[in-house]
Design a protein around this motif. Structure first.
Motif, short mmCIF file in Angstrom:
data_model
loop_
_atom_site.label_atom_id
_atom_site.label_comp_id
_atom_site.label_asym_id
_atom_site.label_seq_id
_atom_site.Cartn_x
_atom_site.Cartn_y
_atom_site.Cartn_z
N LYS A 1 0.82 -1.22 0.00
CA LYS A 1 0.00 0.00 0.00
C LYS A 1 0.85 1.26 0.00
O LYS A 1 0.39 2.32 -0.41
N ASN A 2 2.09 1.15 0.47
CA ASN A 2 3.00 2.29 0.50
C ASN A 2 3.77 2.45 -0.81
O ASN A 2 4.58 3.38 -0.93
N HIS A 3 3.55 1.57 -1.76
CA HIS A 3 4.33 1.60 -3.00
C HIS A 3 3.48 1.62 -4.26
O HIS A 3 3.94 2.09 -5.30
N MET A 4 2.27 1.09 -4.19
CA MET A 4 1.44 0.97 -5.39
C MET A 4 0.38 2.06 -5.46
O MET A 4 -0.19 2.45 -4.44
N THR A 5 0.11 2.48 -6.68
CA THR A 5 -1.01 3.39 -6.91
C THR A 5 -2.30 2.57 -6.88
O THR A 5 -2.27 1.33 -6.95
N CYS A 6 -3.42 3.25 -6.80
CA CYS A 6 -4.72 2.55 -6.85
C CYS A 6 -4.85 1.76 -8.14
O CYS A 6 -5.38 0.64 -8.15
N GLU A 7 -4.37 2.33 -9.24
CA GLU A 7 -4.45 1.65 -10.54
C GLU A 7 -3.62 0.36 -10.53
O GLU A 7 -4.06 -0.67 -11.02
N MET A 8 -2.41 0.42 -9.97
CA MET A 8 -1.56 -0.77 -9.89
C MET A 8 -2.24 -1.85 -9.05
O MET A 8 -2.24 -3.03 -9.41
N ASP A 9 -2.80 -1.44 -7.93
CA ASP A 9 -3.49 -2.36 -7.03
C ASP A 9 -4.64 -3.06 -7.75
O ASP A 9 -4.74 -4.28 -7.76
N GLU A 10 -5.51 -2.28 -8.37
CA GLU A 10 -6.67 -2.84 -9.07
C GLU A 10 -6.25 -3.74 -10.22
O GLU A 10 -6.82 -4.82 -10.42
N ARG A 11 -5.24 -3.33 -10.96
CA ARG A 11 -4.76 -4.11 -12.09
C ARG A 11 -4.23 -5.47 -11.62
O ARG A 11 -4.51 -6.50 -12.21
N PHE A 12 -3.47 -5.45 -10.52
CA PHE A 12 -2.91 -6.70 -10.03
C PHE A 12 -3.98 -7.59 -9.42
O PHE A 12 -3.96 -8.81 -9.60
N ASP A 13 -4.93 -7.01 -8.70
CA ASP A 13 -6.04 -7.80 -8.15
C ASP A 13 -6.83 -8.47 -9.26
O ASP A 13 -7.24 -9.62 -9.14
N THR A 14 -7.05 -7.75 -10.35
CA THR A 14 -7.82 -8.30 -11.47
C THR A 14 -7.13 -9.51 -12.07
O THR A 14 -7.76 -10.56 -12.26
N ILE A 15 -5.83 -9.40 -12.34
CA ILE A 15 -5.14 -10.54 -12.95
C ILE A 15 -5.01 -11.71 -11.97
O ILE A 15 -5.10 -12.87 -12.36
N THR A 16 -4.85 -11.40 -10.69
CA THR A 16 -4.74 -12.47 -9.69
C THR A 16 -6.06 -13.23 -9.60
O THR A 16 -6.06 -14.47 -9.58
N LYS A 17 -7.18 -12.52 -9.55
CA LYS A 17 -8.49 -13.19 -9.51
C LYS A 17 -8.69 -14.03 -10.76
O LYS A 17 -9.21 -15.15 -10.70
N GLU A 18 -8.28 -13.51 -11.90
CA GLU A 18 -8.40 -14.23 -13.17
C GLU A 18 -7.56 -15.51 -13.14
O GLU A 18 -8.04 -16.58 -13.52
N LYS A 19 -6.32 -15.41 -12.69
CA LYS A 19 -5.42 -16.57 -12.68
C LYS A 19 -5.85 -17.62 -11.66
O LYS A 19 -5.67 -18.82 -11.88
N PHE A 20 -6.39 -17.18 -10.51
CA PHE A 20 -6.79 -18.11 -9.47
C PHE A 20 -8.23 -18.61 -9.65
O PHE A 20 -8.69 -19.48 -8.90
N ASN A 21 -8.94 -18.08 -10.63
CA ASN A 21 -10.34 -18.43 -10.86
C ASN A 21 -10.51 -19.95 -11.00
O ASN A 21 -9.80 -20.59 -11.78
N GLY A 22 -11.42 -20.50 -10.22
CA GLY A 22 -11.73 -21.92 -10.31
C GLY A 22 -10.81 -22.81 -9.47
O GLY A 22 -11.05 -24.01 -9.38
N SER A 23 -9.79 -22.23 -8.87
CA SER A 23 -8.84 -23.04 -8.10
C SER A 23 -9.29 -23.26 -6.65
O SER A 23 -8.81 -24.16 -5.98
N GLY A 24 -10.18 -22.38 -6.18
CA GLY A 24 -10.59 -22.42 -4.78
C GLY A 24 -9.66 -21.62 -3.89
O GLY A 24 -9.88 -21.52 -2.68
N LEU A 25 -8.63 -21.05 -4.48
CA LEU A 25 -7.65 -20.28 -3.72
C LEU A 25 -8.08 -18.82 -3.66
O LEU A 25 -8.38 -18.22 -4.68
N GLN A 26 -8.13 -18.28 -2.46
CA GLN A 26 -8.55 -16.89 -2.25
C GLN A 26 -7.35 -16.06 -1.82
O GLN A 26 -6.55 -16.50 -1.00
N ILE A 27 -7.22 -14.86 -2.34
CA ILE A 27 -6.09 -13.98 -1.99
C ILE A 27 -6.27 -13.45 -0.58
O ILE A 27 -7.27 -13.28 -0.04
#
Length: 196
Positions: free
Chosen positions: A170-196
């Motif tokens: 949170k001390n290094h990323m912009t809101c855009e970076m945060d949202e962008r990374f959350d989006t790809i992480t949810k996409e990659k983990f989709n269907g695995s049962g793994l929650q961030i």
């Protein structure tokens, strides 16, 4: 032994043996920050520094020493689901919140659970304190010692320690970076049962 190797690259002597694997993963956004600081310490010198934005972009694209973070985590996650007796899959943030609980879980997984007497005498809490980030960071060997690398150079042990906290991204990323990374992480983990 500790390693950063993906599960798919572990030798058969490990994956097919009776040895047990403990995999600790953490929020990938904190991994980016941790790796960036580590890289800066290793590279040294302002002329060799990579900006956080550049490092983030490379990490986002999966361009780092250990491959895309999502594949790395999912490899161990999926194998831990297939063989829970072989792989204990832990989340760093959970360990920070309840270290005694996870110290007990780890001991049980390794086949040497604490006795009721040990628990009543506070042995688990003592071990947690002895293994805490602060205690380990304060050892002289970690303040002043060096470790040999596979290419016969040396690195200061202090490079392996920074804050040991969760959420520093949170001390290094912009809101855009945060949202962008959350989006790809949810996409990659989709269907695995793994929650961030």
């Amino acid at each position: 032994m500790n390693t950063h190797l993906p599960y798919s690259l572990l030798p058969h002597s490990i994956t097919e043996s009776s040895c047990r694997i403990v995999y600790v993963w953490r929020d990938p956004k904190d991994v980016i920050v941790s790796m960036w600081y580590y890289a800066q310490k290793i590279l040294g010198g302002a002329d060799k520094m990579v900006t956080f934005d550049q490092f983030y972009e490379h990490f986002y694209q999966g361009l780092n020493s250990y491959g895309p973070i999502w594949n790395h985590v999912l490899g161990y996650w999926e194998e831990s689901k297939r063989r829970p007796e072989k792989i204990l899959f832990l989340k760093y943030e959970h360990i920070l919140q309840e270290p005694v609980k996870y110290a007990k879980q780890l001991a049980h997984f390794m086949g040497c659970p604490y006795t009721k007497t040990e628990e009543n005498q506070g042995v688990v809490e003592q071990i947690v304190e002895l293994c805490s980030f602060k205690t380990l960071k304060d050892f002289n060997v970690n303040k002043y010692g060096k470790s040999q690398t596979p290419v016969n150079s040396y690195i200061a042990n202090a490079c392996f320690f920074r804050k040991g906290e969760a959420g520093d991204w949170k001390n290094h990323m912009t809101c855009e970076m945060d949202e962008r990374f959350d989006t790809i992480t949810k996409e990659k983990f989709n269907g695995s049962g793994l929650q961030i």
